[in-house]
Design an enzyme around this catalytic site. Structure first.
Site, PDB file in Angstrom:
ATOM      1  N   LEU A  34       0.884  -1.164   0.000  1.00  0.00           N
ATOM      2  CA  LEU A  34       0.000   0.000   0.000  1.00  0.00           C
ATOM      3  C   LEU A  34       0.921   1.213   0.000  1.00  0.00           C
ATOM      4  O   LEU A  34       1.965   1.199   0.653  1.00  0.00           O
ATOM      5  CB  LEU A  34      -0.877   0.050   1.255  1.00  0.00           C
ATOM      6  CG  LEU A  34      -1.997  -0.964   1.403  1.00  0.00           C
ATOM      7  CD1 LEU A  34      -2.707  -0.775   2.743  1.00  0.00           C
ATOM      8  CD2 LEU A  34      -2.993  -0.862   0.268  1.00  0.00           C
ATOM      9  N   ASP A  35       0.539   2.264  -0.706  1.00  0.00           N
ATOM     10  CA  ASP A  35       1.321   3.495  -0.679  1.00  0.00           C
ATOM     11  C   ASP A  35       1.431   3.996   0.751  1.00  0.00           C
ATOM     12  O   ASP A  35       0.559   3.739   1.580  1.00  0.00           O
ATOM     13  CB  ASP A  35       0.642   4.579  -1.523  1.00  0.00           C
ATOM     14  CG  ASP A  35       0.579   4.241  -2.992  1.00  0.00           C
ATOM     15  OD1 ASP A  35       1.464   3.515  -3.476  1.00  0.00           O
ATOM     16  OD2 ASP A  35      -0.368   4.699  -3.651  1.00  0.00           O
ATOM     17  N   ARG A  36       2.498   4.730   1.025  1.00  0.00           N
ATOM     18  CA  ARG A  36       2.741   5.275   2.367  1.00  0.00           C
ATOM     19  C   ARG A  36       1.500   6.006   2.891  1.00  0.00           C
ATOM     20  O   ARG A  36       1.111   5.842   4.043  1.00  0.00           O
ATOM     21  CB  ARG A  36       3.926   6.232   2.344  1.00  0.00           C
ATOM     22  CG  ARG A  36       4.172   6.921   3.687  1.00  0.00           C
ATOM     23  CD  ARG A  36       5.182   8.051   3.582  1.00  0.00           C
ATOM     24  NE  ARG A  36       6.481   7.610   3.140  1.00  0.00           N
ATOM     25  CZ  ARG A  36       7.484   7.320   3.959  1.00  0.00           C
ATOM     26  NH1 ARG A  36       7.340   7.444   5.257  1.00  0.00           N
ATOM     27  NH2 ARG A  36       8.638   6.928   3.474  1.00  0.00           N
ATOM     28  N   THR A  38      -1.661   5.687   1.987  1.00  0.00           N
ATOM     29  CA  THR A  38      -2.911   4.930   1.948  1.00  0.00           C
ATOM     30  C   THR A  38      -3.028   4.148   3.247  1.00  0.00           C
ATOM     31  O   THR A  38      -2.081   3.495   3.674  1.00  0.00           O
ATOM     32  CB  THR A  38      -2.947   3.974   0.741  1.00  0.00           C
ATOM     33  OG1 THR A  38      -2.852   4.750  -0.453  1.00  0.00           O
ATOM     34  CG2 THR A  38      -4.215   3.151   0.720  1.00  0.00           C
ATOM     35  N   ARG A 120      -5.334   5.560  -8.198  1.00  0.00           N
ATOM     36  CA  ARG A 120      -4.976   6.968  -8.319  1.00  0.00           C
ATOM     37  C   ARG A 120      -4.857   7.382  -9.786  1.00  0.00           C
ATOM     38  O   ARG A 120      -5.335   8.451 -10.183  1.00  0.00           O
ATOM     39  CB  ARG A 120      -3.678   7.227  -7.551  1.00  0.00           C
ATOM     40  CG  ARG A 120      -3.861   7.020  -6.049  1.00  0.00           C
ATOM     41  CD  ARG A 120      -2.550   6.903  -5.293  1.00  0.00           C
ATOM     42  NE  ARG A 120      -1.731   8.096  -5.490  1.00  0.00           N
ATOM     43  CZ  ARG A 120      -0.413   8.109  -5.257  1.00  0.00           C
ATOM     44  NH1 ARG A 120       0.217   7.017  -4.867  1.00  0.00           N
ATOM     45  NH2 ARG A 120       0.272   9.211  -5.443  1.00  0.00           N
TER      46      ARG A 120
END
Length: 190
Positions: A34-36, A38, A120
């Protein structure tokens, strides 16, 4: 695990390293990313054997991930599907609008593919970038409420799959965090 925003999935000082320390399971690894910024459901494997099986499950699109997002503008109602390939690979995002006004929309998104920044990129390409997204929200925002969003408003709310060893159906939920609920309130979607 329910990963908070601002924490990396793996590497030093990450959700992975914290869970290894807390559980004492040295082989524990994040099975996806997961992105930082998110928040939400992050799947971990306790052993390399299970980790390999989970990776194959992801590759075979055997894991369904459900997200919530707050996006710029009034997203169309009804079920929408974005199928634009990303990096030359198939990518499919199914979107349901939960609430909307002229400023922003609260969306539920389901993905079977997990391309880098898939949600995104798809939403930005559709003209509805995720609020707080510093990479894909390129338009200058004049609304001070929108400019004040501290992080990208993307939350991994659910992950579902068949356990690769036991065959049991697994469905894990992470409730919307406080900053996401505050974001909904600040754009008058609650």
């Amino acid at each position: 695990a329910n990963k908070p925003a601002g924490l990396l999935a793996d590497g030093p000082a990450s959700a992975e390293s914290r869970l290894r320390e807390q559980t004492g399971i040295a082989a524990l690894t994040a099975a996806h990313r997961l992105d930082r910024d998110t928040s939400g459901c992050l799947l971990f494997a306790k052993t390399p054997r299970v980790g390999e099986r989970i990776i194959r499950l992801f590759e075979a699109h055997g894991v369904t991930k459900t997200y919530h997002a707050i996006v710029l503008g009034e997203f169309p109602s009804g079920l929408q599907t974005i199928t634009k390939p990303l990096d030359g690979r198939t990518a499919l995002t199914r979107i349901i609008r939960l609430s909307a006004n002229r400023t922003a929309s609260h969306l539920k998104l389901v993905i079977d593919t997990g391309r880098t920044h898939q949600i995104r990129k798809h939403l930005a390409g559709a003209g509805h970038p995720v609020l707080g997204d510093r990479m894909y929200l390129t338009a200058a925002l004049t609304n001070p409420v929108l400019r004040a969003v501290a992080r990208q408003m993307l939350h991994a709310a659910q992950i579902a799959f068949t356990h690769p060893v036991t065959g049991a159906a697994v469905r894990v939920h992470a409730p919307l965090p406080g900053d996401f609920l505050h974001g909904l309130h600040s754009v008058r979607l609650t």
